[in-house]
Design a protein around this motif. Structure first.
Motif, PDB file in Angstrom:
ATOM      1  N   THR A  99     -89.474  10.238 -73.894  1.00  0.00           N
ATOM      2  CA  THR A  99     -88.658  10.898 -74.910  1.00  0.00           C
ATOM      3  C   THR A  99     -88.343  12.328 -74.528  1.00  0.00           C
ATOM      4  OG1 THR A  99     -90.664  11.537 -76.105  1.00  0.00           O
ATOM      5  CG2 THR A  99     -89.591   9.502 -76.786  1.00  0.00           C
ATOM      6  N   GLY A 100     -87.263  12.891 -75.111  1.00  0.00           N
ATOM      7  CA  GLY A 100     -86.822  14.276 -75.015  1.00  0.00           C
ATOM      8  C   GLY A 100     -87.551  15.206 -74.082  1.00  0.00           C
ATOM      9  N   GLY A 101     -88.085  16.275 -74.636  1.00  0.00           N
ATOM     10  CA  GLY A 101     -88.810  17.243 -73.830  1.00  0.00           C
ATOM     11  C   GLY A 101     -90.189  17.488 -74.389  1.00  0.00           C
ATOM     12  N   PHE A 102     -90.521  18.750 -74.631  1.00  0.00           N
ATOM     13  CA  PHE A 102     -91.793  19.098 -75.261  1.00  0.00           C
ATOM     14  C   PHE A 102     -91.595  19.200 -76.768  1.00  0.00           C
ATOM     15  CE2 PHE A 102     -92.551  20.485 -70.927  1.00  0.00           C
ATOM     16  CZ  PHE A 102     -93.867  20.102 -70.718  1.00  0.00           C
ATOM     17  N   PHE A 103     -92.536  18.636 -77.513  1.00  0.00           N
ATOM     18  CA  PHE A 103     -92.448  18.633 -78.967  1.00  0.00           C
ATOM     19  C   PHE A 103     -93.617  19.440 -79.529  1.00  0.00           C
ATOM     20  CE2 PHE A 103     -90.274  14.934 -77.381  1.00  0.00           C
ATOM     21  CZ  PHE A 103     -89.065  14.988 -78.060  1.00  0.00           C
ATOM     22  N   SER A 104     -93.264  20.484 -80.294  1.00  0.00           N
ATOM     23  CA  SER A 104     -94.245  21.458 -80.750  1.00  0.00           C
ATOM     24  C   SER A 104     -94.735  21.131 -82.150  1.00  0.00           C
ATOM     25  CB  SER A 104     -93.615  22.853 -80.725  1.00  0.00           C
ATOM     26  OG  SER A 104     -94.526  23.820 -81.177  1.00  0.00           O
ATOM     27  N   GLN A 105     -96.036  21.316 -82.353  1.00  0.00           N
ATOM     28  CA  GLN A 105     -96.665  21.161 -83.660  1.00  0.00           C
ATOM     29  C   GLN A 105     -97.552  22.363 -83.913  1.00  0.00           C
ATOM     30  OE1 GLN A 105     -96.623  18.710 -86.239  1.00  0.00           O
ATOM     31  NE2 GLN A 105     -97.886  20.247 -87.267  1.00  0.00           N
ATOM     32  N   ASP A 106     -97.227  23.147 -84.945  1.00  0.00           N
ATOM     33  CA  ASP A 106     -98.074  24.290 -85.281  1.00  0.00           C
ATOM     34  C   ASP A 106     -99.460  23.817 -85.698  1.00  0.00           C
ATOM     35  OD1 ASP A 106     -96.012  26.039 -84.770  1.00  0.00           O
ATOM     36  OD2 ASP A 106     -95.350  26.137 -86.860  1.00  0.00           O
ATOM     37  N   LEU A 107    -100.468  24.569 -85.280  1.00  0.00           N
ATOM     38  CA  LEU A 107    -101.843  24.254 -85.656  1.00  0.00           C
ATOM     39  C   LEU A 107    -102.279  25.159 -86.806  1.00  0.00           C
ATOM     40  CD1 LEU A 107    -103.449  23.860 -82.121  1.00  0.00           C
ATOM     41  CD2 LEU A 107    -102.793  22.039 -83.706  1.00  0.00           C
ATOM     42  N   PRO A 108    -102.963  24.605 -87.794  1.00  0.00           N
ATOM     43  CA  PRO A 108    -103.384  25.415 -88.939  1.00  0.00           C
ATOM     44  C   PRO A 108    -104.394  26.477 -88.528  1.00  0.00           C
ATOM     45  CG  PRO A 108    -104.383  23.221 -89.037  1.00  0.00           C
ATOM     46  CD  PRO A 108    -103.373  23.187 -87.929  1.00  0.00           C
ATOM     47  N   SER A 109    -104.175  27.696 -89.009  1.00  0.00           N
ATOM     48  CA  SER A 109    -105.080  28.801 -88.693  1.00  0.00           C
ATOM     49  C   SER A 109    -106.442  28.581 -89.341  1.00  0.00           C
ATOM     50  CB  SER A 109    -104.470  30.109 -89.189  1.00  0.00           C
ATOM     51  OG  SER A 109    -105.332  31.190 -88.940  1.00  0.00           O
TER      52      SER A 109
ATOM     53  N   ALA B  49     -90.342  10.886 -80.758  1.00  0.00           N
ATOM     54  CA  ALA B  49     -90.106  12.306 -80.531  1.00  0.00           C
ATOM     55  C   ALA B  49     -90.510  13.120 -81.764  1.00  0.00           C
ATOM     56  CB  ALA B  49     -88.632  12.537 -80.193  1.00  0.00           C
ATOM     57  N   ILE B  50     -91.729  12.914 -82.228  1.00  0.00           N
ATOM     58  CA  ILE B  50     -92.177  13.576 -83.453  1.00  0.00           C
ATOM     59  C   ILE B  50     -93.706  13.487 -83.540  1.00  0.00           C
ATOM     60  CG2 ILE B  50     -92.042  11.481 -84.881  1.00  0.00           C
ATOM     61  CD1 ILE B  50     -90.977  13.248 -87.153  1.00  0.00           C
ATOM     62  N   TRP B  51     -94.287  14.488 -84.189  1.00  0.00           N
ATOM     63  CA  TRP B  51     -95.702  14.453 -84.525  1.00  0.00           C
ATOM     64  C   TRP B  51     -95.879  13.822 -85.906  1.00  0.00           C
ATOM     65  CZ3 TRP B  51    -100.041  16.053 -81.797  1.00  0.00           C
ATOM     66  CH2 TRP B  51     -99.816  16.734 -80.606  1.00  0.00           C
TER      67      TRP B  51
ATOM     68  N   ARG C 225    -100.416  26.272 -81.208  1.00  0.00           N
ATOM     69  CA  ARG C 225     -99.711  25.007 -81.399  1.00  0.00           C
ATOM     70  C   ARG C 225    -100.184  23.953 -80.409  1.00  0.00           C
ATOM     71  NH1 ARG C 225     -93.859  25.994 -78.411  1.00  0.00           N
ATOM     72  NH2 ARG C 225     -94.634  27.406 -76.791  1.00  0.00           N
ATOM     73  N   ALA C 226     -99.722  22.727 -80.684  1.00  0.00           N
ATOM     74  CA  ALA C 226     -99.916  21.609 -79.760  1.00  0.00           C
ATOM     75  C   ALA C 226     -98.551  21.207 -79.222  1.00  0.00           C
ATOM     76  CB  ALA C 226    -100.576  20.435 -80.476  1.00  0.00           C
ATOM     77  N   LEU C 227     -98.464  20.997 -77.920  1.00  0.00           N
ATOM     78  CA  LEU C 227     -97.219  20.600 -77.278  1.00  0.00           C
ATOM     79  C   LEU C 227     -97.372  19.182 -76.751  1.00  0.00           C
ATOM     80  CD1 LEU C 227     -96.370  23.832 -75.258  1.00  0.00           C
ATOM     81  CD2 LEU C 227     -95.035  22.890 -77.141  1.00  0.00           C
ATOM     82  N   GLY C 228     -96.570  18.258 -77.285  1.00  0.00           N
ATOM     83  CA  GLY C 228     -96.609  16.876 -76.836  1.00  0.00           C
ATOM     84  C   GLY C 228     -95.502  16.587 -75.841  1.00  0.00           C
TER      85      GLY C 228
END
Length: 208
Positions: A162-172, A202-204, A154-157
């Motif tokens: 804003t908020g805290g850490f925002f996670s985005q799954d990375l495509p396999s 607070a979003i990808w 994943r990618a953590l922004g």
């Protein structure tokens, strides 16, 4: 029509100057010193913030930038907010080992073996995001107000606002080709896909 389309795209990505959060240039306004088991956070204005060290607690790292100060000890992470004139700490487990840290004018990003930590200076708070089982750190980019950490999953922004850490799954099976970063925007280029993280949201965003 082409110019209008370009402007719409810039606003959507958060690249249009009037769309971003207003940010003045931040000069170095904080200094940190220690004496007799105490830390002193000193700003350009009035007031000095004091933080006591525990018995047997040793200072490992001291760094300042803009209105932000960072101290790493043998037991915890300490962030100093020059805006609030306040120390904020984050205790570390005995097994935690800090591998890397970055201090910017308004935030701190710390990469540890167990988790990643972020300090938002203007808000005076730490955030912690643990690594998942089998998760491996790959790369990171950090600029003044925004940062992204890449793992094998994943990618953590993280941003100063804003908020805290925002996670985005990375495509396999779709490796990262390139990453762009400026003060407020990170763009991850993959094959046929762009992922965008902005300091004020607070979003990808996914752009095919």
């Amino acid at each position: 029509m082409r110019i209008l389309a370009l402007l719409v795209m810039m606003v959507g990505l958060g690249l249009w100057p009037g769309h971003a959060l207003t940010q003045e240039v931040v000069t170095d306004q904080v200094s940190i010193t220690s004496e007799r088991g105490q830390l002193f956070g000193i700003t350009s204005g009035e007031g000095i913030a004091r933080q006591f060290l525990a018995s047997g607690e040793d200072i490992l790292v001291v760094e300042t930038k803009g209105v932000t100060g960072y101290v790493q000890t043998t037991k915890r992470l300490l962030g100093f907010s020059g805006r609030l004139q306040r120390w904020v700490d984050m205790n570390l487990s005995s097994a935690e080992q800090v591998a890397k840290w970055t201090v910017t004018p308004r935030m701190i990003v710390v990469q540890g073996r167990e988790a990643v930590y972020g300090f938002q200076s203007d808000l005076g708070r730490w955030k912690r995001e643990p690594w998942g089982a089998g998760e491996i750190f790959v790369n990171s980019v950090v600029d003044d107000y925004v940062g992204v950490l890449i793992t094998n999953r994943r990618a953590l922004g993280f941003s100063a606002f804003t908020g805290g850490f925002f996670s985005q799954d990375l495509p396999s099976g779709n490796p990262i080709l390139n990453m762009q970063v400026n003060d407020n925007v990170v763009i991850i280029h993959l094959s046929g896909l762009m992922l965008v993280f902005r300091s004020g949201l607070a979003i990808w965003a996914e752009l095919p």
